[in-house]
Scaffold this motif. Sequence first.
Motif, PDB file in Angstrom:
ATOM      1  N   ALA A 155       0.830  -1.205   0.000  1.00 44.74           N
ATOM      2  CA  ALA A 155       0.000   0.000   0.000  1.00 44.74           C
ATOM      3  C   ALA A 155       0.863   1.253   0.000  1.00 44.74           C
ATOM      4  N   LEU A 156       1.970   1.209   0.744  1.00 45.75           N
ATOM      5  CA  LEU A 156       2.858   2.364   0.780  1.00 45.75           C
ATOM      6  C   LEU A 156       3.522   2.583  -0.575  1.00 45.75           C
ATOM      7  N   ALA A 157       3.938   1.507  -1.222  1.00 41.76           N
ATOM      8  CA  ALA A 157       4.571   1.638  -2.536  1.00 41.76           C
ATOM      9  C   ALA A 157       3.611   2.293  -3.532  1.00 41.76           C
ATOM     10  N   LYS A 158       2.345   1.897  -3.477  1.00 37.88           N
ATOM     11  CA  LYS A 158       1.349   2.493  -4.372  1.00 37.88           C
ATOM     12  C   LYS A 158       1.120   3.959  -4.025  1.00 37.88           C
ATOM     13  N   ALA A 159       1.063   4.258  -2.736  1.00 31.58           N
ATOM     14  CA  ALA A 159       0.858   5.643  -2.314  1.00 31.58           C
ATOM     15  C   ALA A 159       2.051   6.521  -2.686  1.00 31.58           C
ATOM     16  N   GLU A 160       3.257   5.982  -2.561  1.00 35.19           N
ATOM     17  CA  GLU A 160       4.457   6.737  -2.948  1.00 35.19           C
ATOM     18  C   GLU A 160       4.432   7.050  -4.442  1.00 35.19           C
ATOM     19  N   ALA A 161       4.029   6.076  -5.255  1.00 38.06           N
ATOM     20  CA  ALA A 161       3.976   6.282  -6.703  1.00 38.06           C
ATOM     21  C   ALA A 161       2.937   7.336  -7.067  1.00 38.06           C
ATOM     22  N   THR A 162       1.781   7.272  -6.419  1.00 39.88           N
ATOM     23  CA  THR A 162       0.731   8.259  -6.679  1.00 39.88           C
ATOM     24  C   THR A 162       1.187   9.653  -6.275  1.00 39.88           C
ATOM     25  N   PHE A 163       1.829   9.742  -5.125  1.00 39.93           N
ATOM     26  CA  PHE A 163       2.309  11.043  -4.666  1.00 39.93           C
ATOM     27  C   PHE A 163       3.359  11.594  -5.623  1.00 39.93           C
ATOM     28  N   ALA A 164       4.279  10.753  -6.076  1.00 35.45           N
ATOM     29  CA  ALA A 164       5.321  11.208  -7.000  1.00 35.45           C
ATOM     30  C   ALA A 164       4.707  11.750  -8.283  1.00 35.45           C
ATOM     31  N   ALA A 165       3.668  11.063  -8.778  1.00 34.62           N
ATOM     32  CA  ALA A 165       3.007  11.513 -10.004  1.00 34.62           C
ATOM     33  C   ALA A 165       2.302  12.850  -9.788  1.00 34.62           C
ATOM     34  N   GLN A 166       1.607  12.992  -8.672  1.00 33.57           N
ATOM     35  CA  GLN A 166       0.904  14.244  -8.387  1.00 33.57           C
ATOM     36  C   GLN A 166       1.888  15.384  -8.139  1.00 33.57           C
ATOM     37  N   ASN A 167       2.986  15.069  -7.482  1.00 34.63           N
ATOM     38  CA  ASN A 167       4.006  16.079  -7.225  1.00 34.63           C
ATOM     39  C   ASN A 167       4.613  16.575  -8.533  1.00 34.63           C
ATOM     40  N   SER A 168       4.906  15.647  -9.449  1.00 32.78           N
ATOM     41  CA  SER A 168       5.473  16.013 -10.744  1.00 32.78           C
ATOM     42  C   SER A 168       4.485  16.871 -11.542  1.00 32.78           C
ATOM     43  N   ARG A 169       3.233  16.480 -11.494  1.00 31.66           N
ATOM     44  CA  ARG A 169       2.192  17.220 -12.212  1.00 31.66           C
ATOM     45  C   ARG A 169       2.059  18.639 -11.660  1.00 31.66           C
TER      46      ARG A 169
END
Length: 461
Positions: free
Chosen positions: A39-53
């Motif tokens: 769950a953390l790995a998925k949340a980290e990936a989502t956060f990275a994508a939103q941060n980049s956006r």
Amino acid sequence: MRTTVILAACTILMLLLSQPLTAQVRKADPKKVATAEAALAKAEATFAAQNSRLRELYGMIESNLGASADARGQARLAGDLARVLQIHLAPLRAPDAPKGGAAVNKIREILGAPLEKALATLEQPVLRVMAPALAERVRSVASESGNATEVLALSDEELAAKALHPVVDGSRPFFQRWNLTIADSLSEVVDFKAAFAAREEAREALLFAKDPLLVFTKGAPSGFARVPFGGYDVQSTSGFSSGRRPARRINLERDVFLGLREVTQGEYFEWFKTLGRPDQMRHVPKDRQGKALWVLNESTGIEQPAPDRLNHPVVGVDLISALAYATSKGARLPTEEEWSAMAGGPDGLNYPYGKEFNAELCNGGPSGKKDTVPVGSYPEGRGPFGHYDVSGNVAEWTQSYEDGKPVDGNAVSRDLSVVVRGGSFQESAQDLSNGWVWLRQGHQDRDINTGFRLAITGSSR
């Protein structure tokens, strides 16, 4: 995706928080750890994508506003916004437009969701991506006078210029304009904040999965852990006698937060330094013979603990001093019942860590240390709710008299004995059990093996 990640993290956390309050909760479940890691790995990936956006959007807006910083560029932006406002506000300016209260209602309606839809037709890309923020700015201008109808006294050009000014004002750094007038209305910022919150939730869920006892720090003040409301068995001896009393059932009507660790010499010293000299003389740690345990610092004129003992529990304080320190922190001491609930948990354990004594899980006499050790030195010996050194290191003052009545911190009795629990580095296995009771005189008893931890009352149920 965002909703899925948030729900996954929250589900794991709720499962951990809802586990039965038993001694077995202290052991990590490998399956739950693996689930939390995923769950953390998925949340980290989502956060990275939103941060980049969001970083990309921030850069685009900053660059475009910078390119339009001159008078011609700002006129172009204002003209585009005025064009849209002219079309959108036309019904309010028409000869047959509503008047009075009906006009106010119509203005509020048109400046609501329909305004954001209209602003989506802006021709300038930088304005279009900021449409929600610009809508808020137009509403802000309309509300400045306190009379919504006065906005119609402004021309479309004037309204556009006033709405845009905080956004394009080059006298302020862009990051200030972003924080104050742009960011909060953008969906990208909302998504970023949600992704950040989901990541933090997932990180916390993983910590709790790896160390389930940390669950009891959730919602607790920093440095405290929750002892949940409910029923507990209190074990005790008859004061100085080794005779066991029958366990009695008590009920905590509300959660209570007890300090994770005993108050240290360093913490006590920070408070001690704030006192006037007469109070320092009263509260300086002393042994039974009244000799100060701290050494006088000639340069400061006050006693202080040895540097290598700052993280050891403070000792040599009587109940009066312990209560004075607790009050300064907006806290108190635990009652005997609260202390017993912390130590034995719902299973009524004989020792904080289990049914049988284990010299490797606490600093007691059998451990051979013959002195205090830094607080928290025995993490495997924590109590059922994650508290350190409940058994051993130092015995602990409670805020209860021998007869069970609470101690009034403003009027400590000179006649009644106060309960001390937990045992110290000097005690035998039997004396280190959760049920062993010592009795002290709150006004005068102090020694090298008694300290205290803090308590804060939780909300009622």
